[in-house]
Design a protein around this motif. Structure first.
Motif, short mmCIF file in Angstrom:
data_model
loop_
_atom_site.label_atom_id
_atom_site.label_comp_id
_atom_site.label_asym_id
_atom_site.label_seq_id
_atom_site.Cartn_x
_atom_site.Cartn_y
_atom_site.Cartn_z
N LEU A 1 44.12 32.78 43.58
CA LEU A 1 44.75 34.01 44.07
C LEU A 1 45.01 33.93 45.58
CD1 LEU A 1 42.64 36.66 42.10
CD2 LEU A 1 44.94 35.83 41.57
N GLU B 1 49.23 44.61 36.76
CA GLU B 1 48.19 45.55 36.34
C GLU B 1 47.94 46.62 37.39
OE1 GLU B 1 44.85 43.14 35.46
OE2 GLU B 1 45.51 42.65 33.43
N ASN C 1 38.93 30.99 40.42
CA ASN C 1 39.95 32.03 40.27
C ASN C 1 40.37 32.61 41.61
OD1 ASN C 1 39.80 31.69 37.50
ND2 ASN C 1 38.44 33.43 37.17
N LEU D 1 48.17 35.71 39.70
CA LEU D 1 48.40 36.76 40.68
C LEU D 1 49.45 37.75 40.20
CD1 LEU D 1 47.80 37.90 43.49
CD2 LEU D 1 49.61 36.43 44.39
N THR E 1 49.92 38.63 37.12
CA THR E 1 49.23 39.51 36.18
C THR E 1 48.45 40.59 36.91
OG1 THR E 1 48.98 37.62 34.68
CG2 THR E 1 47.62 39.55 34.25
N GLU E 2 47.74 40.18 37.96
CA GLU E 2 46.99 41.14 38.77
C GLU E 2 47.93 42.15 39.41
OE1 GLU E 2 43.73 41.34 39.06
OE2 GLU E 2 43.29 39.56 37.87
#
Length: 351
Positions: A152, A336, A148, A330, A332-333
């Motif tokens: 990223l 958020e 993961n 990325l 999504t991160e």
């Protein structure tokens, strides 16, 4: 895990270094301004580290766990020595075989190519190492977090390096001045070679976390001598040959490093590709805008700062578009982390 204090310490050290450098340079200290700035930064950083921790008991001499300390320190120290020697070698060779100007150009080229890593990944190891260590202490596999993290990192690093290669001329002009235009080809070559360094920030913390510091030393024993031989041979053919040699050196180092990591986490090459292919697509879409500007202008990579800003804006738009089209983690991160209420939920619904 007190990252706020670490940020305050590092920022204070950087501010002290900048203030001393500028002040002494204005007073006529010339190159010694940088030397005294290093001293000032070290003093400020050391005092703040001790003052903010307030755990003075850690400085009490103790022989508890000395075997582990000696083993770790020996392997880690020897590894650092090997890599420091490898890093210093090109400057020594270029200064000795070619000229001091060649060494200076190479130094500035590397400095600029390291900017994406320093800006994007500069503090990564401070977070990654304790996070991986916590997972390892819980007996959990580090395989998926590692993959993961690769996804990223590459989504940030690869587009930045490609844009740096395409806009090297205006970037060098802005950061160093027109007297350093000779460094542009070096920046472009090294930036492309650095695409293969995507795992470097992760390999050290993951191997330390699983107690394989001896493999870090073994890796250095393999990659450093081979890299030194390649760079030494290239130095006799000129500065650009040394830069081109990194197209062999960095991929070789990446292959060896990943091989050691794969031994401990049983990761297949296809799994690594599955973790980063979306980032490759994002990078390709990101660079399409700047390349279109360069081709449209028709004067090679020597574009003005204004046109470079337009190319950079297209790159940013292409990067966001690439993240959206690929459904990259990325984005999504990023959503958020936005302070806008509902941003992350909107993205999940849209996917």
């Amino acid at each position: 895990m007190a990252f706020g204090k670490i940020a305050a310490i590092n920022t204070s050290g950087a501010v002290a270094a900048a203030a001393v450098t500028i002040s002494l340079a204005m007073l006529g200290f010339s190159y010694m301004s940088f030397a005294w700035a290093w001293v000032a930064s070290a003093v400020v950083t050391g005092l703040l580290a001790v003052g903010l921790s307030r755990q003075f008991w850690i400085f009490r001499p103790s022989l508890v766990g000395w075997r582990g300390m000696v083993a770790f320190g020996g392997y880690n120290g020897a590894t650092s020595l090997l890599y420091k020697t490898y890093e210093a070698l090109p400057y020594l060779l270029l200064g000795r075989i070619l000229s001091l100007d060649a060494a200076a150009l190479y130094s500035r080229g590397l400095m600029i190519c390291q900017l994406p890593d320093k800006v994007i990944l500069g503090g990564a190891i401070s977070v990654i190492l304790p996070a991986f260590s916590a997972e390892a202490r819980q007996g959990r596999s580090l395989k998926q977090p590692y993959l993961n993290a690769l996804g990223l990192i590459t989504a940030l690093q690869w587009p930045a390096l490609l844009v740096l290669a395409a806009l090297a001329y205006p970037i060098v002009d802005l950061l160093l001045g027109d007297q350093w235009h000779g460094v542009v080809p070096i920046v472009q070559i090294v930036a492309i070679a650095s695409l293969f360094s995507f795992s470097f920030e992760l390999n050290y913390p993951v191997l330390v976390s699983i107690g394989a510091v001896h493999d870090i030393f073994r890796r250095a024993l393999i990659v450093c001598p081979v890299s030194v031989v390649i760079i030494t041979a290239a130095a006799f053919f000129g500065l650009r040959a040394v830069a081109f040699s990194l197209l062999l050196v960095i991929p070789f180092q990446a292959f060896v490093s990943l091989t050691f990591v794969r031994r401990h986490m049983v990761i297949g090459w296809l799994e690594i590709w599955s973790a980063v292919w979306r980032s490759a697509v994002v990078a390709a879409i990101t660079i399409s805008g700047p390349l279109a500007v360069v081709i449209y202008i028709g004067s090679g990579f020597e574009i003005s700062l204004v046109k470079a800003l337009s190319a950079a804006a297209l790159a940013a738009a292409g990067w966001l578009l690439g993240l959206w089209l690929t459904g990259h983690a990325l984005l999504t991160e990023f959503c958020e982390g936005l302070p806008i209420s509902g941003a992350a939920g909107w993205w999940r619904q849209g996917s």
